[in-house]
Design a protein around this motif. Structure first.
Motif, PDB file in Angstrom:
ATOM      1  N   ASN A 104       0.815  -1.208   0.000  1.00 57.83           N
ATOM      2  CA  ASN A 104       0.000   0.000   0.000  1.00 57.83           C
ATOM      3  C   ASN A 104       0.857   1.271   0.000  1.00 57.83           C
ATOM      4  N   PHE A 105       0.446   2.292   0.759  1.00 60.09           N
ATOM      5  CA  PHE A 105       1.119   3.580   0.695  1.00 60.09           C
ATOM      6  C   PHE A 105       2.541   3.510   1.238  1.00 60.09           C
ATOM      7  N   ARG A 106       2.795   2.610   2.155  1.00 65.44           N
ATOM      8  CA  ARG A 106       4.154   2.433   2.666  1.00 65.44           C
ATOM      9  C   ARG A 106       5.076   1.960   1.547  1.00 65.44           C
ATOM     10  N   GLU A 107       4.563   1.079   0.690  1.00 66.65           N
ATOM     11  CA  GLU A 107       5.365   0.580  -0.422  1.00 66.65           C
ATOM     12  C   GLU A 107       5.566   1.662  -1.481  1.00 66.65           C
ATOM     13  N   LEU A 108       4.540   2.469  -1.729  1.00 64.58           N
ATOM     14  CA  LEU A 108       4.687   3.578  -2.671  1.00 64.58           C
ATOM     15  C   LEU A 108       5.739   4.555  -2.164  1.00 64.58           C
ATOM     16  N   SER A 109       5.725   4.843  -0.878  1.00 63.92           N
ATOM     17  CA  SER A 109       6.718   5.741  -0.289  1.00 63.92           C
ATOM     18  C   SER A 109       8.131   5.205  -0.484  1.00 63.92           C
ATOM     19  N   ALA A 110       8.314   3.907  -0.255  1.00 62.42           N
ATOM     20  CA  ALA A 110       9.635   3.303  -0.434  1.00 62.42           C
ATOM     21  C   ALA A 110      10.069   3.372  -1.892  1.00 62.42           C
ATOM     22  N   SER A 111       9.110   3.170  -2.806  1.00 63.74           N
ATOM     23  CA  SER A 111       9.420   3.214  -4.230  1.00 63.74           C
ATOM     24  C   SER A 111       9.900   4.605  -4.647  1.00 63.74           C
ATOM     25  N   VAL A 112       9.191   5.639  -4.218  1.00 65.44           N
ATOM     26  CA  VAL A 112       9.580   7.008  -4.555  1.00 65.44           C
ATOM     27  C   VAL A 112      10.930   7.350  -3.933  1.00 65.44           C
ATOM     28  N   THR A 113      11.133   6.916  -2.703  1.00 69.11           N
ATOM     29  CA  THR A 113      12.405   7.196  -2.027  1.00 69.11           C
ATOM     30  C   THR A 113      13.575   6.570  -2.779  1.00 69.11           C
ATOM     31  N   ARG A 114      13.403   5.337  -3.261  1.00 65.38           N
ATOM     32  CA  ARG A 114      14.481   4.692  -4.009  1.00 65.38           C
ATOM     33  C   ARG A 114      14.813   5.479  -5.278  1.00 65.38           C
ATOM     34  N   MET A 115      13.774   5.863  -6.022  1.00 64.54           N
ATOM     35  CA  MET A 115      14.029   6.605  -7.265  1.00 64.54           C
ATOM     36  C   MET A 115      14.682   7.950  -6.980  1.00 64.54           C
ATOM     37  N   ALA A 116      14.223   8.644  -5.934  1.00 60.62           N
ATOM     38  CA  ALA A 116      14.786   9.949  -5.598  1.00 60.62           C
ATOM     39  C   ALA A 116      16.244   9.821  -5.166  1.00 60.62           C
ATOM     40  N   THR A 117      16.555   8.765  -4.447  1.00 59.59           N
ATOM     41  CA  THR A 117      17.926   8.558  -3.982  1.00 59.59           C
ATOM     42  C   THR A 117      18.878   8.305  -5.153  1.00 59.59           C
ATOM     43  N   LEU A 118      18.409   7.591  -6.144  1.00 55.24           N
ATOM     44  CA  LEU A 118      19.246   7.236  -7.294  1.00 55.24           C
ATOM     45  C   LEU A 118      19.227   8.297  -8.392  1.00 55.24           C
ATOM     46  N   ALA A 119      18.417   9.335  -8.228  1.00 52.82           N
ATOM     47  CA  ALA A 119      18.295  10.359  -9.268  1.00 52.82           C
ATOM     48  C   ALA A 119      19.590  11.140  -9.418  1.00 52.82           C
ATOM     49  N   ASP A 120      19.938  11.459 -10.648  1.00 57.34           N
ATOM     50  CA  ASP A 120      21.119  12.264 -10.937  1.00 57.34           C
ATOM     51  C   ASP A 120      20.719  13.721 -11.082  1.00 57.34           C
ATOM     52  N   GLU A 121      21.451  14.588 -10.372  1.00 58.18           N
ATOM     53  CA  GLU A 121      21.220  16.029 -10.446  1.00 58.18           C
ATOM     54  C   GLU A 121      19.771  16.400 -10.133  1.00 58.18           C
ATOM     55  N   GLY A 122      19.166  15.669  -9.217  1.00 60.23           N
ATOM     56  CA  GLY A 122      17.815  15.991  -8.769  1.00 60.23           C
ATOM     57  C   GLY A 122      16.731  15.724  -9.774  1.00 60.23           C
ATOM     58  N   ARG A 123      16.981  14.894 -10.777  1.00 58.53           N
ATOM     59  CA  ARG A 123      15.973  14.592 -11.793  1.00 58.53           C
ATOM     60  C   ARG A 123      15.802  13.080 -11.899  1.00 58.53           C
ATOM     61  N   ILE A 124      14.577  12.608 -11.712  1.00 58.03           N
ATOM     62  CA  ILE A 124      14.274  11.191 -11.891  1.00 58.03           C
ATOM     63  C   ILE A 124      13.944  10.983 -13.358  1.00 58.03           C
ATOM     64  N   GLY A 125      14.794  10.220 -14.040  1.00 55.58           N
ATOM     65  CA  GLY A 125      14.612  10.015 -15.472  1.00 55.58           C
ATOM     66  C   GLY A 125      14.020   8.657 -15.792  1.00 55.58           C
ATOM     67  N   SER A 126      13.882   8.390 -17.068  1.00 55.07           N
ATOM     68  CA  SER A 126      13.272   7.138 -17.520  1.00 55.07           C
ATOM     69  C   SER A 126      14.064   5.928 -17.070  1.00 55.07           C
ATOM     70  N   GLU A 127      15.383   6.074 -16.980  1.00 55.18           N
ATOM     71  CA  GLU A 127      16.214   4.938 -16.565  1.00 55.18           C
ATOM     72  C   GLU A 127      15.881   4.515 -15.137  1.00 55.18           C
ATOM     73  N   GLN A 128      15.795   5.490 -14.219  1.00 59.03           N
ATOM     74  CA  GLN A 128      15.460   5.153 -12.833  1.00 59.03           C
ATOM     75  C   GLN A 128      14.054   4.562 -12.733  1.00 59.03           C
ATOM     76  N   VAL A 129      13.125   5.083 -13.534  1.00 57.93           N
ATOM     77  CA  VAL A 129      11.749   4.582 -13.493  1.00 57.93           C
ATOM     78  C   VAL A 129      11.686   3.135 -13.975  1.00 57.93           C
ATOM     79  N   GLU A 130      12.353   2.829 -15.087  1.00 55.34           N
ATOM     80  CA  GLU A 130      12.325   1.460 -15.609  1.00 55.34           C
ATOM     81  C   GLU A 130      12.984   0.491 -14.636  1.00 55.34           C
ATOM     82  N   GLU A 131      14.072   0.919 -14.009  1.00 54.29           N
ATOM     83  CA  GLU A 131      14.718   0.079 -12.991  1.00 54.29           C
ATOM     84  C   GLU A 131      13.773  -0.188 -11.826  1.00 54.29           C
ATOM     85  N   GLU A 132      13.039   0.850 -11.415  1.00 51.28           N
ATOM     86  CA  GLU A 132      12.121   0.689 -10.284  1.00 51.28           C
ATOM     87  C   GLU A 132      10.941  -0.201 -10.648  1.00 51.28           C
ATOM     88  N   ILE A 133      10.419  -0.054 -11.850  1.00 53.00           N
ATOM     89  CA  ILE A 133       9.314  -0.916 -12.280  1.00 53.00           C
ATOM     90  C   ILE A 133       9.769  -2.375 -12.299  1.00 53.00           C
TER      91      ILE A 133
END
Length: 525
Positions: free
Chosen positions: A411-440
């Motif tokens: 649920n929302f706890r898992e969504l929070s973890a998902s967003v946190t992972r993408m934000a942590t791995l984002a380069d220069e403060g931008r979550i790009g398609s690469e991070q999204v595909e990795e997360e999916i």
């Protein structure tokens, strides 16, 4: 004895009566209030406009003469039109919101005699709504023989404020602010959830009975419990702090000791006495998450504590008291637990007066987008760094997150973890398609791993193409109400080319290729 504090508005007409020494022959409400025998005022919070400094200074000097022990604090407010309801209400509300009330050591009275009728009505409304934890105080010139005319008389009143309905729209906005607080400021779009939160807001401010929050793990029960406490605290409905515990972590003597406290030597290792969470919650709120995991002995003691506000610490023969408001949470079916003898029926009846079931993320897919923005803001606050989605990446993630393929068991706890992972791995403060595909891909692996029961054992040896296709089919099956419903969703395009499509039979044959059946899948769910 508590200190007596009076809050009032400087009367630009009544408090100005008389000139020079002649003013002492006139009744002036603010000065007369401080001359009442047997009614000592420790502090006077006097509000005045920016054009009344001279009169305010004169009143301060006069109060010092008649009541040297009274401290007068001047509070300047800006009122362009003291007859404008909206302006006056907003100014007084701002004062009440920023004022630090100490209800443990001080009692508050609101002097309603001075100021325009609009000011008086607004004082009424703010006091009734508990923005001011006070009683109303009215003064007037002395009427009885022997009463000093300059001091006048006073009375503490309790008026029925329901007649003042002209500010209904303002109250509606204040209620909307309370609802927004309960939702964490997230502009949720699910109508059922919004109606639920509005009802919780009314209960939270009008009732002190226990509240039971049910729903799947990660649906936001802990978050909502904290928000309910914040709402009640902001309206002075509760003084103490919020004490929270997950009952699933409590076992044996530790459960008794953690909740109810213990005396020294109550059990092996009890070298010091312990207060216990129920006593720590005295005057505040207690949140018992996963209450269904409590043992029957603890349930019996909890029932006594709720009903009588008294209980025995572990190992003690002397009762202690604690007056707390209870919020309980669980993902279990408590009625079933009662039927199984694993939860006390009398305790269930006691905490079941206000029961609210929070839907999981899969039932609130329209709320994924606003929660996505909320999680990014929370990440920015925690990490002190701003992160944003690139538009195509954001669209791709939302498309996946809102699709039937996305299961969101956490649920929302898992969504929070998902967003946190993408934000942590984002380069220069931008979550790009690469991070999204990795997360999916990461989410798919976690949802479809063998341990999670998505693929039957033996399916791991399939080619990647067959496995990916099968995983998608099984997801549709598990979120469909029937075999025919799943078939229609899977073959929505190709079925249009058939005169007599048999979607159920077609799906059944596909599953049979992997030695699977619809009945088997429904049993695994």
């Amino acid at each position: 004895m508590k200190r007596r504090v009076v809050i009032g508005m400087l009367g630009t007409t009544l408090d100005k009566r008389g000139k020079r020494h002649n003013r002492w022959n006139k009744w002036r409400p603010t000065v007369g209030l401080c001359m009442q025998p047997g009614f000592a005022i420790d502090r006077l919070e006097l509000l005045h406009g920016d054009n009344s400094q001279q009169l305010a200074g004169q009143v301060v000097e006069d109060v010092a003469q008649v009541s040297p022990a009274t401290q007068v604090k001047l509070n300047e407010i800006v009122l362009r039109d003291p007859w404008d309801f909206e302006e006056v209400y907003g100014a007084l509300l701002e004062f009440a919101s920023r004022y630090t009330f100490d209800t443990e050591n001080e009692e508050y009275l609101v002097h309603i005699t001075t100021g325009t009728h609009v000011v008086q009505i607004c004082w009424f409304l703010l006091t009734e709504a508990r923005y001011l934890p006070a009683r109303l105080l009215q003064t007037g010139p002395g009427q009885n023989e022997g009463e000093p005319k300059t001091a006048g008389a006073y009375s503490i009143i309790d008026l029925d404020l329901r007649r003042y309905a002209t500010l209904t729209s303002r109250f509606m906005r204040e209620q909307a602010a309370s609802v927004s607080l309960l939702k964490g400021g997230i502009a949720t779009r699910n109508t059922t959830f919004n109606a639920l939160i509005e009802q919780i807001e009314r209960v939270a401010l009008r009732s002190t009975a226990p509240i039971l929050l049910t729903g799947p793990t990660g649906a936001g029960k802990s978050f909502l419990a904290e928000r309910i406490w914040q709402l009640r605290q902001s309206r002075h409905r509760v003084k103490g702090r919020l004490v929270a515990v997950n009952c699933a972590t409590l076992r044996g003597d530790n459960a008794m000791s953690t909740l109810f406290g213990h005396v020294k030597g109550a059990f092996t290792g009890a070298q010091q006495a312990r207060k216990g969470l129920l006593r720590e919650a005295d005057g505040g709120m207690l949140f018992l998450d996963e209450i269904a995991e409590l043992g029957l002995d603890e349930q019996a003691m909890l029932l006594k504590a709720i009903e009588e506000k008294r209980f025995l610490p572990f190992g003690s023969d002397k009762e202690v008291s604690s007056d707390f408001q209870l919020i309980a949470g669980t993902h279990r079916d408590l009625r079933q637990r009662v039927a199984e003898g694993r939860f006390r029926e009398d305790l269930f009846a006691r905490i079941n007066m206000w029961t609210f079931t929070l839907p999981g993320l899969a039932q609130r897919r329209e709320d994924i987008e606003p929660n996505l923005e909320y999680e990014l803001l929370r990440y920015a606050g925690d990490s002190q760094s701003q992160v944003r989605f690139e538009p195509p990446a954001r669209q791709r993630f939302l498309q996946f997150a809102c699709s039937p393929e996305a299961r969101w068991p956490g649920n929302f706890r898992e969504l929070s973890a998902s967003v946190t992972r993408m934000a942590t791995l984002a380069d220069e403060g931008r979550i790009g398609s690469e991070q999204v595909e990795e997360e999916i891909a990461r989410l798919r692996r976690s949802w479809y791993q063998v341990e999670g029961g998505s693929l039957p054992e033996g399916m791991v040896e399939l080619d990647l193409f067959d496995r990916t296709q099968l995983e998608s089919v099984l997801t549709i099956c598990r979120t469909s109400s029937s075999l025919s419903d799943a078939g229609r969703r899977l073959f929505a395009v190709s079925r249009q080319q058939k005169k007599q499509p048999n979607d159920a039979d077609r799906l059944r044959k596909y599953l049979a290729r992997f030695d699977l059946s619809w009945e088997q899948l429904r049993g695994e769910k």
